[in-house]
Motif scaffolding. Structure first.
Motif, PDB file in Angstrom:
ATOM      1  N   GLU A   1       0.838  -1.193   0.000  1.00  0.00           N
ATOM      2  CA  GLU A   1       0.000   0.000   0.000  1.00  0.00           C
ATOM      3  C   GLU A   1       0.875   1.246   0.000  1.00  0.00           C
ATOM      4  N   LEU A   2       0.558   2.165  -0.878  1.00  0.00           N
ATOM      5  CA  LEU A   2       1.215   3.459  -0.943  1.00  0.00           C
ATOM      6  C   LEU A   2       0.639   4.343   0.162  1.00  0.00           C
ATOM      7  N   LYS A   3       1.507   4.965   0.959  1.00  0.00           N
ATOM      8  CA  LYS A   3       1.070   5.804   2.071  1.00  0.00           C
ATOM      9  C   LYS A   3       1.872   7.110   2.086  1.00  0.00           C
ATOM     10  N   SER A   4       1.284   8.123   2.685  1.00  0.00           N
ATOM     11  CA  SER A   4       1.970   9.374   3.042  1.00  0.00           C
ATOM     12  C   SER A   4       2.694  10.059   1.893  1.00  0.00           C
ATOM     13  N   MET A   5       2.108  10.014   0.708  1.00  0.00           N
ATOM     14  CA  MET A   5       2.669  10.763  -0.427  1.00  0.00           C
ATOM     15  C   MET A   5       2.387  12.243  -0.187  1.00  0.00           C
ATOM     16  N   ARG A   6       3.450  13.050  -0.218  1.00  0.00           N
ATOM     17  CA  ARG A   6       3.269  14.486   0.016  1.00  0.00           C
ATOM     18  C   ARG A   6       4.415  15.264  -0.606  1.00  0.00           C
ATOM     19  N   THR A   7       4.072  16.369  -1.227  1.00  0.00           N
ATOM     20  CA  THR A   7       5.033  17.334  -1.740  1.00  0.00           C
ATOM     21  C   THR A   7       4.692  18.675  -1.110  1.00  0.00           C
ATOM     22  N   PRO A   8       5.666  19.430  -0.628  1.00  0.00           N
ATOM     23  CA  PRO A   8       5.340  20.751  -0.062  1.00  0.00           C
ATOM     24  C   PRO A   8       4.617  21.613  -1.093  1.00  0.00           C
ATOM     25  N   GLN A   9       3.680  22.396  -0.637  1.00  0.00           N
ATOM     26  CA  GLN A   9       2.879  23.237  -1.525  1.00  0.00           C
ATOM     27  C   GLN A   9       3.755  24.025  -2.503  1.00  0.00           C
ATOM     28  N   ALA A  10       4.835  24.619  -2.015  1.00  0.00           N
ATOM     29  CA  ALA A  10       5.692  25.467  -2.846  1.00  0.00           C
ATOM     30  C   ALA A  10       6.469  24.677  -3.897  1.00  0.00           C
TER      31      ALA A  10
ATOM     32  N   ARG B   1      10.295  -6.221  -4.570  1.00  0.00           N
ATOM     33  CA  ARG B   1       9.908  -7.061  -3.434  1.00  0.00           C
ATOM     34  C   ARG B   1       9.033  -8.240  -3.860  1.00  0.00           C
ATOM     35  N   GLY B   2       8.605  -8.241  -5.106  1.00  0.00           N
ATOM     36  CA  GLY B   2       7.765  -9.328  -5.602  1.00  0.00           C
ATOM     37  C   GLY B   2       6.277  -9.107  -5.378  1.00  0.00           C
ATOM     38  N   TYR B   3       5.893  -7.891  -5.044  1.00  0.00           N
ATOM     39  CA  TYR B   3       4.466  -7.621  -4.901  1.00  0.00           C
ATOM     40  C   TYR B   3       3.788  -7.786  -6.254  1.00  0.00           C
ATOM     41  N   GLU B   4       2.585  -8.294  -6.232  1.00  0.00           N
ATOM     42  CA  GLU B   4       1.796  -8.432  -7.448  1.00  0.00           C
ATOM     43  C   GLU B   4       0.857  -7.251  -7.638  1.00  0.00           C
ATOM     44  N   ARG B   5       0.689  -6.473  -6.556  1.00  0.00           N
ATOM     45  CA  ARG B   5      -0.246  -5.358  -6.622  1.00  0.00           C
ATOM     46  C   ARG B   5       0.179  -4.287  -5.636  1.00  0.00           C
ATOM     47  N   LEU B   6      -0.012  -3.032  -6.051  1.00  0.00           N
ATOM     48  CA  LEU B   6       0.223  -1.881  -5.196  1.00  0.00           C
ATOM     49  C   LEU B   6      -1.082  -1.091  -5.175  1.00  0.00           C
TER      50      LEU B   6
END
Length: 161
Positions: free
Chosen positions: A76-85, A106-111
């Motif tokens: 699972e993709l978590k905590s994606m963030r880019t500063p506003q500026a 890592r061998g994941y079949e799904r994200l």
């Protein structure tokens, strides 16, 4: 720009994650906020990365993201963030591509991921769609929620999504 595995100890990371949590709480009702705080991001099974404009202490934080292992084949993709500026300069895409690459290695079949359903989340949804993510139903411990959009990306065994 360089992306590094991060131990969540630097003040710039704390500030960006605080900004992230504040935005999530402003844009979604409390029961629909699934962003992780520092303690939860430090849990086993979660790897966190940060992107910087330069190496060392002089670098500017450009963004962050995390990968949570749901099981041996699903991340699972978590905590994606880019500063506003710094939005629109490619850091978000670079972090996303890095996490997809790690998940594949890592061998994941799904994200999969969960993001908000309202207008402030539209740029994130477009980024994920441009990387091949498609909408899906709830996964893991999530339940159907009108304030959430669930997306997934099948990962190929040849190292390409």
């Amino acid at each position: 720009m360089h992306i590094e595995r991060d131990d969540l100890s630097r003040p710039a990371i704390h500030a960006l994650l605080d900004e992230h949590l504040q935005s999530m709480r402003a844009w979604s009702p409390p029961e629909s906020v699934h962003a992780l705080d520092l303690d939860k991001l430090r849990q086993p099974g979660i790897t966190f990365w940060s992107a910087w404009s330069d190496f060392g202490e002089a670098g500017e934080l450009l963004g962050c993201g995390a990968l949570k292992e749901l099981d041996a084949k699903h991340g699972e993709l978590k905590s994606m963030r880019t500063p506003q500026a710094r939005r629109g300069q490619g850091a978000g895409r670079a972090i996303l591509e890095h996490i997809i690459s790690v998940a594949t290695a890592r061998g994941y079949e799904r994200l999969s991921l969960e993001t908000g359903a309202t207008a402030p989340f539209a740029p994130a949804q477009r980024l994920y769609e441009s990387a091949g993510f498609t909408r899906c139903g709830p996964f893991g411990d999530y339940a159907e929620d009108p304030h959430s959009v669930f997306m997934t990306l099948p990962l190929a065994s040849d190292g390409r999504p």
